[in-house]
Design an enzyme around this catalytic site. Structure first.
Site, short mmCIF file in Angstrom:
data_model
loop_
_atom_site.label_atom_id
_atom_site.label_comp_id
_atom_site.label_asym_id
_atom_site.label_seq_id
_atom_site.Cartn_x
_atom_site.Cartn_y
_atom_site.Cartn_z
N TYR A 151 2.50 -5.20 -7.90
CA TYR A 151 1.67 -4.00 -7.81
C TYR A 151 0.22 -4.34 -8.13
O TYR A 151 -0.71 -3.95 -7.41
CB TYR A 151 2.21 -2.94 -8.76
CG TYR A 151 1.42 -1.65 -8.81
CD1 TYR A 151 1.68 -0.62 -7.91
CD2 TYR A 151 0.42 -1.46 -9.76
CE1 TYR A 151 0.96 0.56 -7.95
CE2 TYR A 151 -0.30 -0.28 -9.82
CZ TYR A 151 -0.02 0.72 -8.92
OH TYR A 151 -0.74 1.90 -8.97
N LYS A 155 -3.13 -4.09 -5.73
CA LYS A 155 -4.26 -3.24 -6.10
C LYS A 155 -5.54 -4.05 -6.21
O LYS A 155 -6.63 -3.56 -5.87
CB LYS A 155 -3.96 -2.52 -7.41
CG LYS A 155 -3.01 -1.34 -7.26
CD LYS A 155 -3.61 -0.24 -6.41
CE LYS A 155 -2.77 1.02 -6.39
NZ LYS A 155 -3.36 2.07 -5.52
#
Length: 200
Positions: A151, A155
């Site tokens: 994740y 990002k």
């Protein structure tokens, strides 16, 4: 610069709040989510005197994004504001269980989807004389919490592409920014306990 606002993943949570806020400020809003999820948000906006339309579609699929932006343009006019908020599952995966598939699952939403969306709306923004592209980022790359490497990496990539696009599109009057809120408990976190909530 005028046009409509397109907010992805706006059937609930942060996206719904963004859609309602933009509508309250006078934007015609296309509320994107999977089929059946955006109806209540659109109804709320219309009841409050705003203008909105349901805009279902999978924003990780190129053909779907093309169809989505075409439909929004026909109903509300060219997209002058894009908020790329849609996200998918966010599993906590430790290093020993990490796979390339895990990474791809996050890159689909935070690199592929914003790219498809931006490429679809930028021609309309240029015709309007400018526009706004806002990617919903995260503070997770800086927090470096265990289990969140896929994740966080996606990002971080999203932030990098946003910075480059800002330089590439600025001459056309198009601003590109990341808004990176901290963890916001919304409907998708209904089963998350205080102990399990992301923390530093």
């Amino acid at each position: 610069m005028n046009g409509a606002a397109l907010v992805t993943g706006a059937g609930r949570g942060l996206g719904a709040a963004i859609a309602r806020t933009l509508a309250a400020r006078g934007w015609p809003v296309a509320v994107n989510d999977l089929p059946g999820r955006a109806d209540d948000v659109v109804a709320d906006i219309v009841a409050a005197g705003g203008k909105a339309t349901v805009a279902p579609g999978d924003v990780t699929d190129e053909a779907e994004v093309t169809r989505l932006v075409t439909a929004v343009t026909e109903r509300l006019g060219p997209v002058g504001c894009l908020v790329a908020n849609a996200t998918g599952p966010q599993p906590v995966v430790g290093f020993e269980d990490l796979t390339w598939h895990t990474h791809l699952g996050q890159l689909e939403f935070f690199v592929k989807s914003p790219t498809l969306l931006a490429q679809a709306v930028v021609p309309g923004m240029k015709a309007l004389g400018g526009g706004r592209i806002i990617n919903i980022g995260s503070d997770m790359p800086e927090r470096a919490l265990p289990g969140w490497s896929a994740y966080s990496a996606a990002k971080a990539a999203q932030l990098a592409l946003t910075r480059v696009w800002a330089r590439e599109l600025g001459a056309s009057g198009i601003t590109v920014n990341v808004v990176a809120p901290g963890w916001i408990p919304v409907e998708r976190h209904a089963d998350v306990t205080q102990e399990d909530a992301p923390s530093t």
